[in-house]
Design a protein around this motif. Structure first.
Motif, PDB file in Angstrom:
ATOM      1  N   CYS A 195     -10.043   7.364   5.351  1.00 17.73           N
ATOM      2  CA  CYS A 195      -9.067   7.768   4.333  1.00 17.73           C
ATOM      3  C   CYS A 195      -9.041   6.786   3.161  1.00 17.73           C
ATOM      4  CB  CYS A 195      -7.646   7.738   4.928  1.00 17.73           C
ATOM      5  SG  CYS A 195      -7.249   9.125   5.944  1.00 17.73           S
ATOM      6  N   GLY A 196      -8.610   7.280   2.022  1.00 13.34           N
ATOM      7  CA  GLY A 196      -8.122   6.404   0.968  1.00 13.34           C
ATOM      8  C   GLY A 196      -6.624   6.316   1.163  1.00 13.34           C
ATOM      9  N   VAL A 197      -6.096   5.091   1.292  1.00  8.93           N
ATOM     10  CA  VAL A 197      -4.666   4.946   1.587  1.00  8.93           C
ATOM     11  C   VAL A 197      -3.945   4.369   0.375  1.00  8.93           C
ATOM     12  CG1 VAL A 197      -2.980   3.736   3.025  1.00  8.93           C
ATOM     13  CG2 VAL A 197      -5.088   4.626   4.051  1.00  8.93           C
ATOM     14  N   LEU A 198      -2.819   4.971   0.037  1.00  8.57           N
ATOM     15  CA  LEU A 198      -1.933   4.382  -0.960  1.00  8.57           C
ATOM     16  C   LEU A 198      -0.715   3.872  -0.210  1.00  8.57           C
ATOM     17  CD1 LEU A 198      -1.282   3.858  -3.982  1.00  8.57           C
ATOM     18  CD2 LEU A 198       0.049   5.981  -3.929  1.00  8.57           C
ATOM     19  N   LEU A 199      -0.482   2.558  -0.321  1.00  9.01           N
ATOM     20  CA  LEU A 199       0.624   1.941   0.423  1.00  9.01           C
ATOM     21  C   LEU A 199       1.715   1.489  -0.542  1.00  9.01           C
ATOM     22  CD1 LEU A 199       1.827   0.679   3.031  1.00  9.01           C
ATOM     23  CD2 LEU A 199       0.468  -1.367   2.527  1.00  9.01           C
ATOM     24  N   ILE A 200       2.870   2.116  -0.409  1.00  8.43           N
ATOM     25  CA  ILE A 200       4.026   1.698  -1.191  1.00  8.43           C
ATOM     26  C   ILE A 200       4.876   0.843  -0.280  1.00  8.43           C
ATOM     27  CG2 ILE A 200       6.128   2.460  -2.335  1.00  8.43           C
ATOM     28  CD1 ILE A 200       4.764   5.005  -3.002  1.00  8.43           C
ATOM     29  N   GLU A 201       5.176  -0.383  -0.685  1.00 10.31           N
ATOM     30  CA  GLU A 201       5.941  -1.251   0.195  1.00 10.31           C
ATOM     31  C   GLU A 201       6.739  -2.266  -0.598  1.00 10.31           C
ATOM     32  OE1 GLU A 201       6.784  -0.564   3.783  1.00 10.31           O
ATOM     33  OE2 GLU A 201       7.375  -2.419   2.810  1.00 10.31           O
ATOM     34  N   THR A 225     -17.372   8.677  -8.226  1.00  8.26           N
ATOM     35  CA  THR A 225     -16.635   7.976  -7.179  1.00  8.26           C
ATOM     36  C   THR A 225     -15.614   8.911  -6.558  1.00  8.26           C
ATOM     37  OG1 THR A 225     -15.023   7.237  -8.784  1.00  8.26           O
ATOM     38  CG2 THR A 225     -16.828   5.731  -8.309  1.00  8.26           C
ATOM     39  N   GLU A 226     -15.432   8.778  -5.266  1.00  3.49           N
ATOM     40  CA  GLU A 226     -14.429   9.589  -4.600  1.00  3.49           C
ATOM     41  C   GLU A 226     -13.091   8.896  -4.709  1.00  3.49           C
ATOM     42  OE1 GLU A 226     -16.328   9.929  -0.699  1.00  3.49           O
ATOM     43  OE2 GLU A 226     -16.221  12.096  -1.041  1.00  3.49           O
ATOM     44  N   VAL A 279      -6.777   5.822  -6.413  1.00  5.55           N
ATOM     45  CA  VAL A 279      -6.829   5.478  -4.996  1.00  5.55           C
ATOM     46  C   VAL A 279      -8.218   5.837  -4.499  1.00  5.55           C
ATOM     47  CG1 VAL A 279      -5.789   5.863  -2.743  1.00  5.55           C
ATOM     48  CG2 VAL A 279      -4.382   6.092  -4.809  1.00  5.55           C
ATOM     49  N   PRO A 280      -9.109   4.835  -4.395  1.00  6.08           N
ATOM     50  CA  PRO A 280     -10.466   5.161  -3.930  1.00  6.08           C
ATOM     51  C   PRO A 280     -10.477   5.454  -2.438  1.00  6.08           C
ATOM     52  CG  PRO A 280     -10.347   2.965  -4.918  1.00  6.08           C
ATOM     53  CD  PRO A 280      -8.941   3.417  -4.682  1.00  6.08           C
ATOM     54  N   ASP A 319      -6.596  -3.505  -3.464  1.00 10.11           N
ATOM     55  CA  ASP A 319      -6.270  -3.448  -4.876  1.00 10.11           C
ATOM     56  C   ASP A 319      -4.788  -3.110  -4.975  1.00 10.11           C
ATOM     57  OD1 ASP A 319      -7.492  -3.911  -7.216  1.00 10.11           O
ATOM     58  OD2 ASP A 319      -8.451  -1.952  -7.413  1.00 10.11           O
ATOM     59  N   ILE A 320      -4.118  -3.689  -5.951  1.00 12.52           N
ATOM     60  CA  ILE A 320      -2.676  -3.453  -6.045  1.00 12.52           C
ATOM     61  C   ILE A 320      -2.291  -3.051  -7.471  1.00 12.52           C
ATOM     62  CG2 ILE A 320      -0.379  -4.514  -5.800  1.00 12.52           C
ATOM     63  CD1 ILE A 320      -1.725  -6.432  -3.748  1.00 12.52           C
TER      64      ILE A 320
END
Lengths: 247, 362
Positions: A189-195, A2-3, A27-28, A207-208
């Motif tokens: 993109c694979g995005v990582l969202l910090i919020e 998996t990427e 983070v896929p 996914d969180i």
């Protein structure tokens, strides 16, 4: 294979203080992963580890299966992991288009090509009108958008957004959600969202991960996180309902 | 989406204006047509090289270097080694290798080699120094200056130590001075608009964001360090051929601080600031020097007391820095009708539409 951009057992200690403890996070590609948690939970430290600004005390970071080792931040960017910062950090003396051009130049393009790519990116983001403005004088929301554009130059594989919606109105946060969806679908993109804006995270992420005191205490799709007793307790306090409009 | 003009097309007016300023300075010298005044002007041109060289590193990187005058010293002594007649240097500089002490090179070849010599040492020192930022970096460059000065003040057989070495052909005239200053401006301009220049300025504003944008800050800084070291080396070489005589202390604290003052007064972050700073401060210094010497009014001579010049320069600097902390040019480049007028007008047009949403969000 998996990427994905993955941390395995990452631990970071500062002078005996543990900021992150055995964190596993993935983070896929082509999806949005959320990272939430109270202030001081270690979210930004984790982003710093993923982008080469902080060497882990133990554990490792891999991208698409390959160990990233102890590469410095600019090399991590060359590999295709881009980020934004909580405080914006635009190059305030440069114009908006030059801000984006810097990334192109940093990644090896000539100024002419970098400039053309920057113009293209501003167009894609719908903020061409800002191109020649000096970055230092931009309103808050525009500053955030320019920072995302700068990170997106030359289509990185992964994009890490550190509190991009802080201080935004509900409509602006919705615009940002739509932009993130486009980043995933059009750029891949694979995005990582910090919020801290939980409503937005629940709406936007596939996914969180929930981080508390340096540990991942819960992982799952929005529905699971919403229902989780642990999350409610750690993040919002027991009395508060998790109906989204917390902020 | 509108295609953007190339960076050269957008900024070319700056070096053209600076060239015109330098030509005006040379023209002034021709007009006055006085030997002593011409020497002053040649010194101004060499100062322009020095300060433009300093700007190339300091302005783009944001790291103040106290050490670059050391490269000027290296360039000056190198050209002395190459051009003093063998009959003289065999005795005065016995420690030189035979190939140097038995030969005498031409002016232009010697200047070129002296520039390269300074560049090699800038590379070696830079390799170590460019990892340091802020005041740490500045103090380290100061240490470098002290090291260079100590070596040149003590290596009797190669540098003549503190006694002057003489016999350097005095070849630097008005037009070689002008050519040196012009070349320095062109090189500094080309560096500033290069990829490396842009990347380095981004790191100056926001080092962390620059690294996150893929910029290898140490590498870009090293490039600027070498380019500026070479400009200083060339300035030193021309200065040696201007004076004909060298001592190491000519390249130490006094010159370091007056050159940095000129850069700061002009505007540290712009090439125009470097040139304007030299021209303005030199003019003030020259005026005060004349007044110190005295002017005849009727049959009386009226003169300022000695030392007024130094004190007044200090005062002028303080006043300028209070009212214009970013220098006379406000860190902007000179260009036709103010700062990029064409860009500003197109920006205004295109932001009309955007103004609505901006107003709503504010």
């Amino acid at each position: 294979m998996t990427e994905s951009l993955t941390t395995e057992n990452v631990t970071v200690t500062f002078d005996g203080l543990t900021a992150l403890s055995k964190v596993d996070l993935s983070v896929p590609k082509r999806s949005v992963t959320g990272l939430i948690g109270p202030n001081g939970a270690g979210k930004t430290t984790l982003v710093n580890v993923l982008t080469g600004f902080q060497a882990p005390t133990a554990g490792r970071v891999t991208m698409d299966g390959a160990d990233l080792g102890a590469k410095p931040a600019h090399k991590i960017r060359h590999l295709g992991i881009a980020r934004t910062f909580q405080s914006g950090r635009l190059f305030s003396d440069l114009s908006v288009v030059d801000n984006l051009e810097v990334t192109g130049v940093g990644l090896g393009l000539s100024r002419r090509k970098a400039s053309a790519k920057a113009v293209e990116m501003l167009d894609w983001m719908g903020i061409s009108s800002l191109a020649e403005r000096t970055a230092g004088g931009l309103p808050y929301t525009d500053e955030r958008r320019v920072a995302i554009g700068r990170a997106l130059m030359l289509e990185p594989k992964y994009l890490l957004l550190d509190e991009p919606a802080a201080g935004m109105s509900a409509e602006e946060a919705d615009d940002l959600s739509r932009l993130i969806a486009r980043i995933v679908s059009e750029i891949g993109c694979g995005v990582l969202l910090i919020e801290h804006n939980i409503g937005m995270v629940l709406k936007t992420c596939d996914d969180i991960h929930v981080l508390d005191s340096g540990k991942i205490i819960e992982v799952g799709p929005p529905a699971v996180i919403k229902a989780s007793e642990k999350v409610r307790h750690a993040y919002m306090g027991t009395q508060v309902e998790t109906e989204g409009e917390v902020l | 989406m509108v295609a953007r003009k190339s960076v050269l097309a957008r900024t070319i007016s700056t070096p053209i204006i600076l060239t015109l300023i330098l030509l005006a300075v040379a023209g002034l010298s021709l007009w006055v047509n006085n030997g002593i005044f011409t020497r002053t002007i040649v010194e101004v041109f060499i100062r322009v090289m020095v300060v433009v060289g300093l700007y190339t590193f300091i302005g783009n990187s944001g790291v103040v270097s106290f050490g670059h005058i050391g490269f000027m010293c290296m360039g000056a002594y190198a050209t002395a080694w190459f051009t003093i007649p063998p009959a003289m240097k065999k005795y005065s500089l016995r420690g030189l290798p035979e190939i140097i002490s038995h030969n005498q090179l031409s002016f232009s070849l010697s200047i070129t080699l002296a520039t390269l010599f300074a560049g090699i040492f800038a590379y070696l020192f830079g390799k170590i120094l460019v990892r340091l930022s802020g005041i740490t970096g500045s103090i380290a460059t100061f240490a470098m200056l002290a090291m260079i000065n100590t070596v040149y003040s003590n290596w009797e057989t190669v540098t003549g130590a503190t006694s002057s070495i003489v016999g350097i052909p005095r070849k630097t005239d008005l037009w070689t001075g002008f050519a040196g200053a012009e070349l320095a401006v062109i090189v500094a301009y080309l560096y500033a608009i290069s990829r490396s220049g842009l990347a380095l300025r981004s790191a100056r504003d926001e080092a962390i964001a620059a690294a996150a944008s893929g910029v290898d800050i140490a590498r870009e800084r090293l490039k600027a360090f070498v380019v500026s070291g070479m400009i200083l080396g060339a300035a030193g070489a021309l200065y040696a051929h201007f004076l004909g005589v060298l001592t190491p202390d000519a390249f130490y604290l006094g010159l370091t601080f007056i050159s940095l003052s000129m850069l700061v007064v002009g505007g540290m972050n712009s090439l125009s600031g470097a040139v304007v700073g030299v021209v303005v401060l030199s003019a003030i210094i020259e005026l005060l020097r004349t007044l110190e010497k005295g002017i005849a009014i009727g049959n009386q001579t009226w003169a300022l007391p000695h030392g007024t010049q130094e004190i007044a320069i200090g005062g002028v600097m303080i006043v300028i820095l209070i009212f214009r902390p970013s220098g006379l040019t406000r860190n902007q480049e000179l260009s036709w009708s103010g700062w990029p007028f064409s860009e500003r007008s197109s920006r205004q047009k295109s932001s009309i539409k955007d103004g609505v949403s901006e107003g709503a969000s504010a």
